[in-house]
Every structure is written in structure tokens, then in C-alpha cells.
Write a protein that holds these residues in place. Structure first.
Motif, short mmCIF file in Angstrom:
data_model
loop_
_atom_site.label_atom_id
_atom_site.label_comp_id
_atom_site.label_asym_id
_atom_site.label_seq_id
_atom_site.Cartn_x
_atom_site.Cartn_y
_atom_site.Cartn_z
N CYS A 1 7.77 -3.18 7.66
CA CYS A 1 7.90 -3.08 6.19
C CYS A 1 9.37 -3.15 5.80
N VAL B 1 -3.37 6.24 10.62
CA VAL B 1 -4.12 6.04 9.37
C VAL B 1 -5.52 6.62 9.58
N LEU C 1 -6.03 -3.14 8.00
CA LEU C 1 -5.53 -2.88 6.64
C LEU C 1 -5.85 -4.03 5.69
N GLN D 1 -2.75 8.95 5.53
CA GLN D 1 -1.96 8.61 6.71
C GLN D 1 -0.86 9.64 6.95
N HIS E 1 8.15 4.02 13.13
CA HIS E 1 7.17 3.76 12.08
C HIS E 1 7.85 3.12 10.86
N MET F 1 0.92 -4.76 2.57
CA MET F 1 -0.53 -4.54 2.68
C MET F 1 -1.23 -4.93 1.38
N GLY G 1 0.82 -1.20 0.00
CA GLY G 1 0.00 0.00 0.00
C GLY G 1 0.86 1.26 0.00
N PHE G 2 0.20 2.39 -0.23
CA PHE G 2 0.89 3.69 -0.25
C PHE G 2 0.62 4.43 1.05
N ASP G 3 1.69 4.76 1.75
CA ASP G 3 1.61 5.61 2.96
C ASP G 3 2.20 6.96 2.56
N VAL H 1 0.49 -8.26 6.55
CA VAL H 1 0.01 -7.03 7.20
C VAL H 1 -1.50 -7.11 7.43
N SER I 1 -2.39 -1.44 10.93
CA SER I 1 -1.30 -0.46 11.04
C SER I 1 -0.85 -0.46 12.51
N ALA J 1 5.99 3.85 6.03
CA ALA J 1 5.69 2.46 5.69
C ALA J 1 5.28 2.40 4.22
N GLY J 2 4.86 1.21 3.79
CA GLY J 2 4.31 1.09 2.44
C GLY J 2 5.33 1.18 1.33
#
Ligand code: PXL
Length: 271
Positions: free
Chosen positions: A218, A52, A119, A47, A214, A83, A14-16, A110, A113, A21-22
Motif C-alpha cells: 500500500c 484479517v 480482498l 483486522q 505490514h 482494495m 479499504g479501511f484497516d 489488491v 491480504s 494498510a488501507g
């Protein structure tokens, strides 16, 4: 050197937007290992370092098309899965990995979060358990994820070992349960032997005094994928990934108002 730089590591995650993360954190980690990172984005999270707020899954067909297109053009030497978001995406990723035999597939299962947001939906968790665990070469659950997938409370080395046995029975081959939340931060590495049994190794870590945490999960799974891509044995790759995350924690700095990210690029000299 150029030969190494052109080795591709694919992140499915996923995109954070805060980049702790991500996928963007994964790409930093891959670059830090001197490898070339590509990404298939599964979800957009809203996020910050403070948590998030919201997320939505990317349409599953876009994820599938991205995976197929990237495979055709830039075949990876390792794959990290983070994710997944929805059951539909988890199903497409499982199908993609079943139909193409890719090397060094690392699954970070995952579920939530660090701030507690779910997630992955229910159907996604079912596919994770029933299909993806058995496809991955290594899975890297934290205590909560190992507990959920193994259906037990995981809070010490004995329960981590029991979780590994249950995950092995569900089809997982090699497992690293990351124990950063234990009072003595220790990971448990369970490796499948040729006779199908598991061998166990405890990897003690040092408690690094920082709240800038954080993205540790990942970064660990991606660094593991990178070290396998670079040719390390599984046992060495697990240790090297841990050393990388410790370095990123030790060299972290405050950014944002909440839980700051680790410093993925601590090895990079500013120019
Ligand atoms: O740390 C788990 C995680 C994975 N992937 C994305 C995330 C998070 C945690 O917030 O946002 C995209």
C-alpha cells in the motif's frame, strides 16, 4: 510550501483499523510526502496486526457519490487505487475514471491480504483485468498478483518480465512488479515506449532485517502516486517510492502482537 500542501492525492481503498494498510496508512503516506490526502473507503475490514478476520464492502453507491463529491470540491493531482472489495465497486470506480480524465492514476491490484484473506470477489477481479488495468497509468502488482493477472507462475526476474508482457497485452501501460518476496528483493519496472514496446529496468533493493512489514505494498503505490504528484518523472518516482518504503521498514518498531506495520511517518519529529 503551501502550494505543495494543498495538492490533493486521492486514495480509493479499504479501511484497516490497525492502520498498517488501507486508507489510513495511505493518508499517513500522503502526509509524509507533504501533500493533502483524501479517501473514498471501499470496504471495512476487521483486522489487526494478526490478520484479517472479516470484511464487508461499502455500498457501491456511497463510493461513487464520495468520488463525485470529492472531485467537485478537491480535484486530485494523483489517485491511488487499492482494495476494491466487490465487483460492483470496481465497476463504479472504472466508470468514474472513464468519465473524468484524472492525472497520475496508480492501481495496486489488491487481491489478498498478506495473511491470505481474499480482498476482491471474482467479478471484481474480472473488472480489474478487463477495465482497470487499461485505465491506470501505472500498476504495481506483487509477484502473486502479477501471476494471477498474467496467468503464470511468477517467482523470478524472467517470469516477472513475462508477466509484464502479458499485462501489457491486456492493456496495462506501465508496470512495477514488486519483488520484496524474492530471495534478492528486486522490483522490475516496465515502461511503455512511444512505439508500444516495453523497456525494462531492475531496481535491486536491500534486504532489511525486520518482520515489521505490514503495509509495504500500500505504501509503495501511494508513495509512487505522491512522487508523480510532486512532479517526478515516472522512473524517478518509482525509485523514490522504493526509498520511502525502505526508510519506513528500517525505522519500523513493534506495535501489536502480529506483523507490525512499517513506520510511515519516520520522517516526522515528535513534538
Ligand atoms: O495489503 C493489501 C491490503 C490492502 N488494503 C487493505 C488491507 C490490505 C491487507 O490486509 O487490509 C484495506
Amino acid at each position: 510550501m503551501l502550494e505543495q500542501l494543498s495538492k490533493v492525492v486521492l486514495a480509493i481503498a479499504g479501511f484497516d483499523p490497525s492502520s498498517g494498510a488501507g486508507v489510513t496508512a495511505d493518508l499517513k503516506t500522503i502526509a509524509a510526502h507533504g501533500l493533502y490526502g483524501t479517501a473514498a473507503v471501499t470496504a471495512l475490514t476487521v483486522q489487526t496486526t494478526q490478520g484479517v478476520r472479516h470484511w464487508e464492502a461499502v455500498p457501491a453507491n456511497l463510493v461513487q457519490e464520495t468520488l463525485e463529491a470529492l472531485l467537485e470540491d478537491m480535484p486530485p493531482v494523483a489517485v491511488k487505487i487499492g482494495m476494491l472489495g466487490s465487483g460492483e465497486i470496481a465497476g463504479k470506480v472504472a466508470k468514474f475514471l472513464q468519465s473524468h480524465s484524472l492525472p497520475n492514476v496508480i492501481l495496486d491490484p489488491v487481491l489478498k491480504s498478506s495473511s491470505g484473506a481474499d480482498l476482491l470477489d471474482r467479478r471484481g477481479a474480472d473488472i480489474l483485468r478487463a477495465e482497470l488495468l487499461g485505465i491506470a497509468d501505472v500498476i504495481t502488482p506483487n509477484l502473486a498478483e502479477a501471476g494471477f493477472l498474467g496467468d503464470l507462475e511468477v517467482n523470478d526476474l524472467a517470469s516477472m518480465e513475462e508477466a509484464c508482457r502479458r499485462l501489457r497485452a491486456l492493456g496495462a501501460r506501465n508496470i512495477v512488479v514488486t519483488g520484496g518476496h524474492l530471495s534478492e528483493p528486486t522490483d522490475l519496472f516496465a515502461e511503455s515506449q512511444p512505439d508500444g514496446s516495453l523497456s525494462f529496468r531492475t531496481d535491486p533493493g536491500e534486504r532489511i532485517q525486520t518482520t515489521n512489514t505490514h503495509g509495504t505494498g500500500c505504501a509503495f503505490s501511494t508513495a509512487l502516486a505522491c512522487n508523480l504528484a510532486l512532479g517526478a518523472s515516472l522512473g524517478d518516482a518509482v525509485l523514490k517510492a522504493k526509498t520511502y518504503v525502505s526508510g519506513a521498514l528500517r525505522n519500523s518498531y513493534q506495535v501489536g502482537k502480529g506483523t507490525s506495520p512499517i513506520n510511515h511517518l519516520f520522517g516526522l519529529k515528535p513534538r
